[in-house]
Design a protein around this motif. Structure first.
Motif, mmCIF file in Angstrom:
data_model
loop_
_atom_site.group_PDB
_atom_site.id
_atom_site.type_symbol
_atom_site.label_atom_id
_atom_site.label_comp_id
_atom_site.label_asym_id
_atom_site.label_seq_id
_atom_site.Cartn_x
_atom_site.Cartn_y
_atom_site.Cartn_z
ATOM 1 N N HIS A 136 0.751 -1.438 0.014
ATOM 2 C CA HIS A 136 0.037 0.060 0.002
ATOM 3 C C HIS A 136 0.925 1.389 -0.076
ATOM 4 N N PHE A 137 2.084 1.195 0.499
ATOM 5 C CA PHE A 137 2.927 2.262 0.375
ATOM 6 C C PHE A 137 3.051 3.078 -0.731
ATOM 7 N N GLY A 138 3.254 2.275 -1.936
ATOM 8 C CA GLY A 138 3.348 2.929 -3.318
ATOM 9 C C GLY A 138 2.224 3.802 -3.807
ATOM 10 N N PRO A 139 1.006 3.193 -3.619
ATOM 11 C CA PRO A 139 0.061 4.143 -4.440
ATOM 12 C C PRO A 139 -0.378 5.130 -3.246
ATOM 13 N N ILE A 140 0.106 5.159 -2.008
ATOM 14 C CA ILE A 140 -0.339 6.491 -1.071
ATOM 15 C C ILE A 140 1.000 7.516 -1.374
ATOM 16 N N ARG A 141 2.113 6.706 -1.611
ATOM 17 C CA ARG A 141 3.244 7.759 -1.945
ATOM 18 C C ARG A 141 2.924 8.412 -3.162
ATOM 19 N N ARG A 142 2.319 7.804 -4.174
ATOM 20 C CA ARG A 142 2.266 8.513 -5.469
ATOM 21 C C ARG A 142 1.122 9.663 -5.365
ATOM 22 N N ALA A 143 0.148 9.518 -4.702
ATOM 23 C CA ALA A 143 -1.006 10.386 -4.500
ATOM 24 C C ALA A 143 -0.477 11.477 -3.590
ATOM 25 N N VAL A 144 0.339 11.014 -2.549
ATOM 26 C CA VAL A 144 1.037 12.520 -1.956
ATOM 27 C C VAL A 144 1.873 13.340 -2.636
ATOM 28 N N ASP A 145 2.652 12.691 -3.471
ATOM 29 C CA ASP A 145 3.392 13.210 -4.329
ATOM 30 C C ASP A 145 2.804 14.131 -5.357
ATOM 31 N N LYS A 146 1.805 13.549 -5.870
ATOM 32 C CA LYS A 146 1.086 14.434 -6.768
ATOM 33 C C LYS A 146 0.529 15.649 -6.211
ATOM 34 N N LEU A 147 -0.155 15.336 -5.034
ATOM 35 C CA LEU A 147 -0.711 16.610 -4.282
ATOM 36 C C LEU A 147 0.419 17.747 -3.945
ATOM 37 N N GLU A 148 1.454 17.148 -3.661
ATOM 38 C CA GLU A 148 2.610 18.184 -3.265
ATOM 39 C C GLU A 148 2.737 19.016 -4.484
ATOM 40 N N LEU A 149 2.767 18.411 -5.596
ATOM 41 C CA LEU A 149 3.229 19.324 -6.836
ATOM 42 C C LEU A 149 1.876 20.190 -7.246
ATOM 43 N N MET A 150 0.705 19.908 -6.877
ATOM 44 C CA MET A 150 -0.646 20.692 -7.008
ATOM 45 C C MET A 150 -0.860 21.818 -5.821
ATOM 46 N N VAL A 151 -0.453 21.651 -4.705
ATOM 47 C CA VAL A 151 -0.970 22.580 -3.724
ATOM 48 C C VAL A 151 0.131 23.521 -3.664
ATOM 49 N N ALA A 152 -0.473 24.635 -3.366
ATOM 50 C CA ALA A 152 0.426 25.868 -3.284
ATOM 51 C C ALA A 152 1.697 25.681 -2.278
ATOM 52 N N ASP A 153 2.834 26.373 -2.301
ATOM 53 C CA ASP A 153 3.897 26.062 -1.421
ATOM 54 C C ASP A 153 3.338 26.716 -0.037
#
Length: 115
Positions: free
Chosen positions: A83-100
């Motif tokens: 389950h680590f991979g899908p969680i990590r991918r989703a969090v990484d995508k959100l990191e790129l989307m959410v304002a700094d």
């Protein structure tokens, strides 16, 4: 669960409020679709994180019931870790989307390029 999801929801709410404001002013056009797509993507990533985190917890609970240490370790490796991979991918995508300024953690690029 207590950092990423609330942050993503708060940012999504900002986007929704922006979109509603544009609509109220009659300024909605084709460019609004980008905001709508972003809102939908955030929803998908949040759902992935929640679903995978819940499944990971359930896998962990199942693994913890295994008496044999080696078998428990194998269960962790085969079922919990999956389950680590899908969680990590989703969090990484959100990191790129959410304002700094809204992101509560150090961003990956900040770790790499910090002076």
């Amino acid at each position: 669960m207590n950092h990423i999801i609330p942050t993503a929801i708060a940012y999504q709410t900002k986007l929704i409020n922006n979109l509603c404001g544009l609509r109220e002013l009659g300024l909605e056009d084709d460019s609004s679709q980008v905001t709508i797509d972003t809102i939908k993507a955030i929803s998908r990533y949040i759902a992935t994180i929640k679903t995978e985190a819940d499944a990971m917890v359930n896998s962990r609970k199942t693994a913890n019931k295994i008496e044999d240490t080696r078998e428990r370790a194998i269960s962790y490796c085969d079922t919990v870790k999956a389950h680590f991979g899908p969680i990590r991918r989703a969090v990484d995508k959100l990191e790129l989307m959410v304002a700094d300024e809204d992101w509560p953690l150090v961003k990956y690029r900040e770790l790499l390029f910090r002076h």
